[in-house]
Design an enzyme around this catalytic site. Structure first.
Site, PDB file in Angstrom:
ATOM      1  N   HIS A   1       0.847  -1.205   0.000  1.00  0.00           N
ATOM      2  CA  HIS A   1       0.000   0.000   0.000  1.00  0.00           C
ATOM      3  C   HIS A   1       0.874   1.244   0.000  1.00  0.00           C
ATOM      4  CE1 HIS A   1       0.812  -0.501   4.281  1.00  0.00           C
ATOM      5  NE2 HIS A   1       0.308   0.686   4.554  1.00  0.00           N
TER       6      HIS A   1
ATOM      7  N   HIS B   1       4.536  -4.514  10.643  1.00  0.00           N
ATOM      8  CA  HIS B   1       5.005  -3.896  11.891  1.00  0.00           C
ATOM      9  C   HIS B   1       5.166  -4.915  13.008  1.00  0.00           C
ATOM     10  CE1 HIS B   1       4.451   0.434  10.860  1.00  0.00           C
ATOM     11  NE2 HIS B   1       3.523  -0.041  10.036  1.00  0.00           N
TER      12      HIS B   1
ATOM     13  N   ASP C   1      -0.341  -3.630   6.241  1.00  0.00           N
ATOM     14  CA  ASP C   1      -0.943  -3.081   7.464  1.00  0.00           C
ATOM     15  C   ASP C   1      -2.431  -3.431   7.550  1.00  0.00           C
ATOM     16  OD1 ASP C   1       1.517  -2.005   7.986  1.00  0.00           O
ATOM     17  OD2 ASP C   1       0.915   0.086   7.749  1.00  0.00           O
TER      18      ASP C   1
ATOM     19  N   ASP D   1       5.984   4.708   4.989  1.00  0.00           N
ATOM     20  CA  ASP D   1       6.858   3.765   5.702  1.00  0.00           C
ATOM     21  C   ASP D   1       6.888   2.389   5.024  1.00  0.00           C
ATOM     22  OD1 ASP D   1       4.163   3.582   6.576  1.00  0.00           O
ATOM     23  OD2 ASP D   1       4.745   2.530   8.393  1.00  0.00           O
ATOM     24  N   HIS D   2       6.212   2.284   3.871  1.00  0.00           N
ATOM     25  CA  HIS D   2       6.269   1.056   3.061  1.00  0.00           C
ATOM     26  C   HIS D   2       6.824   1.327   1.663  1.00  0.00           C
ATOM     27  CE1 HIS D   2       3.680  -1.338   5.906  1.00  0.00           C
ATOM     28  NE2 HIS D   2       3.486  -0.100   6.320  1.00  0.00           N
TER      29      HIS D   2
ATOM     30  N   HIS E   1       1.471   3.938   1.907  1.00  0.00           N
ATOM     31  CA  HIS E   1       2.041   4.713   3.019  1.00  0.00           C
ATOM     32  C   HIS E   1       3.569   4.806   2.936  1.00  0.00           C
ATOM     33  CE1 HIS E   1      -1.825   4.175   5.595  1.00  0.00           C
ATOM     34  NE2 HIS E   1      -1.879   5.223   4.812  1.00  0.00           N
TER      35      HIS E   1
ATOM     36  N   HIS F   1      -7.540  -0.268   5.292  1.00  0.00           N
ATOM     37  CA  HIS F   1      -6.451   0.563   5.832  1.00  0.00           C
ATOM     38  C   HIS F   1      -6.154   1.685   4.820  1.00  0.00           C
ATOM     39  CE1 HIS F   1      -2.776   1.497   8.037  1.00  0.00           C
ATOM     40  NE2 HIS F   1      -2.083   1.372   6.918  1.00  0.00           N
TER      41      HIS F   1
HETATM   42 ZN   LIG Z   1       0.015   1.764   6.471  1.00  0.00          ZN
END
Ligand SMILES: [Zn+2]
Length: 257
Positions: free
Chosen positions: A55, A169, A131, A59-60, A57, A113
């Protein structure tokens, strides 16, 4: 033989690396940073074959551009999330084949999400859930509805019980504290909390976990269980008839936990 290795990133992210014992190729899932990935590849003398993204975001995804400066590889990711430099947009029921590792993935569309979120399921017995399904809980509803997320989790729950869940995570300890708040009498949950505490005390990842363990202990996969329904009804102050309403109630409760 395949190796799936976590590359810790940021505060609690895992970037996943899949490699094989014969050969020097690997793929990377959700590179939220590039430096650790480059270091790990050079340490193990591996070459990157492909990048997979669940996805949009940061942090990915933030490591994608820097990795592409060193490796000319395809970038697989969700067709309905906006991601820079994606070369292979994917939707439900797409199949991808990573020739270098002789590895096939089925794509599951699991919005909630984010609106485009996808998972990568490999019949060899593992799935990258980003996530959406966490070990012990699920992701927040940043873009989708509770009903969408409930359907997405149900899709993942329909995979074979022995499937290993690789999420984005290291959240298990906090997630299980909430699970215990919802189901204080769940014995499998108590055992999992003890084992999780033991692993974390030694800095060992608690990911992956089997889908079977998730079904026994993750309240977000247990919305048809009496104890979970009771907790959800107590929180929302009314009778809840649909499993997705139970899900919505405990998701709201966890947002403030
Ligand atoms: Zn995320």
């Amino acid at each position: 033989m395949l190796h799936i290795t976590p590359i810790p990133s940021r505060k609690d992210n895992y970037i996943w690396m899949v490699s094989s014992t014969d050969g020097n190729q690997c793929i990377i899932v959700d590179p939220g940073e590039s430096r650790q990935v480059m270091d790990t590849l050079s340490l193990h003398q591996l070459t990157l074959s492909a990048i997979l993204v669940t996805h949009h975001h940061y942090d990915h995804t933030d490591g994608i551009d820097a990795l592409l400066e060193h490796y000319d590889v395809p970038v697989y990711g969700p067709a309905h999330d906006n991601i820079n430099n994606l070369t292979q947009p994917l939707e439900q029921d797409d199949n991808i084949n990573i020739k270098a590792l002789n590895l096939d993935f089925e794509v599951l569309f699991i919005p909630g999400h984010t609106l485009g979120h996808i998972a990568y399921y490999c019949k060899q017995g593992f799935v990258f859930t980003g996530d959406t399904l966490f070990t012990g809980s699920c992701g927040r509803l940043f873009e989708g509805t509770a009903q969408q997320m409930y359907d997405s989790l149900s899709k993942l729950a329909a995979l074979p019980d022995e499937t290993l869940i690789y999420c984005g995570h290291e959240y298990t300890q906090g997630s299980l504290a909430f699970a215990q708040h919802i189901e204080p009498d769940n014995r499998a949950l108590l055992a999992r909390i003890q084992e999780t505490d033991r692993l974390r005390k030694h800095g060992i990842p608690t990911v992956p976990a089997s889908l079977s363990l998730e079904k026994q202990t993750n309240p977000f996969l247990r919305c048809n269980q009496q104890a979970v329904i009771k907790a959800a009804e107590a929180f929302s102050g009314k009778k809840l008839t649909e499993p997705w309403e139970v899900f919505a109630s405990i998701r709201r409760q966890k947002d403030g936990f």
